[in-house]
Design a protein around this motif. Sequence first.
Motif, short mmCIF file in Angstrom:
data_model
loop_
_atom_site.label_atom_id
_atom_site.label_comp_id
_atom_site.label_asym_id
_atom_site.label_seq_id
_atom_site.Cartn_x
_atom_site.Cartn_y
_atom_site.Cartn_z
N SER A 1 0.81 -1.10 0.04
CA SER A 1 0.09 -0.09 -0.07
C SER A 1 1.09 1.35 0.02
O SER A 1 1.83 1.40 0.58
CB SER A 1 -0.98 -0.03 1.38
N ARG A 2 0.61 2.13 -0.85
CA ARG A 2 1.44 3.54 -0.96
C ARG A 2 0.73 4.61 -0.61
O ARG A 2 0.87 5.73 -0.95
CB ARG A 2 1.95 3.47 -2.42
N MET A 3 -0.44 4.44 0.03
CA MET A 3 -1.43 5.68 0.25
C MET A 3 -1.76 5.68 1.73
O MET A 3 -2.28 4.58 2.14
CB MET A 3 -2.32 5.66 -0.83
N ASP A 4 -1.95 6.91 2.34
CA ASP A 4 -2.75 6.86 3.45
C ASP A 4 -4.01 6.85 3.43
O ASP A 4 -4.62 7.04 2.31
CB ASP A 4 -2.26 8.19 4.29
N ILE A 5 -4.60 6.41 4.67
CA ILE A 5 -6.28 6.26 4.42
C ILE A 5 -6.92 7.53 4.02
O ILE A 5 -7.99 7.38 3.61
CB ILE A 5 -6.56 5.67 6.04
N ILE A 6 -6.49 8.77 4.59
CA ILE A 6 -7.22 9.99 4.13
C ILE A 6 -7.09 10.18 2.61
O ILE A 6 -8.30 10.63 2.03
CB ILE A 6 -6.67 11.09 5.06
#
Length: 251
Positions: free
Chosen positions: A60-65
């Motif tokens: 995963s390369r993206m934060d949850i927001i």
Amino acid sequence: MDNQLIRTYRLFLKDSIRKVIDFSETAQSRGIAPPPLEKPYTEDARRIDLPSCDELQDVSRMDIISAIRKRESCRSYRPEPLSLKELSFLLWATQGIKRKLDPGHALRTVPSAGCRHALETYLCILNVDGIEPGIYRYLPIEHQILFEFTEENLQHRMVQAVLGQPYPGEAAVTFIWTTIPYRMEWRYGLAAHKVIAIEAGHVCQNLYLACESIGAGTCAIAAYDQEGIDRILGIDGQDEFTIYLASVGKK
């Protein structure tokens, strides 16, 4: 429009039925053992190991927001395949088991009423690195996929089964969620069916966010030929039937 039919279907969305059920008569209350966590398979079934949860830290390369902000339905995909690690991550995010409690209960990555988890995950794989195209089933306990079958016209059959919508025929993989209602009925009787539908939503939303985090897109599919897709999967349409689908591919 049939107003009586409208009222009947609206009633399904309410929880009024809980007031008239005798829960002392459910299978659980009568001491019947719970159904198994996943469908059984034969010992000689062809199974493929998936990268474990410990190996997925870098996928995963993206934060949850950011994932929530970017979340949208995606119906067009690049020809780039999904990796096996990415597929493993999407399966773990949607139905992965965190802890097995007993033969009939497990904590997963999505919520379920009474920890019942009445869904099974099938996959129509068309473009995943190292995986032969075909229909597979996810085994959450083993974190494996089980090969069901393949055929030359699978893409065409899938498009037909979703009433001509083209993107499942172009996707790297289409998730097909079925329900085994008795898993939920065992505990809740006639109150089981609304929560099964709710839980399909939990699972699909996790898929949306997980896809965004790996640079993939997905599109939920609720319009399909019920009998057609059940025939593709080889399920009986009564004790197990399709409830939701979502196509996935690289953006």
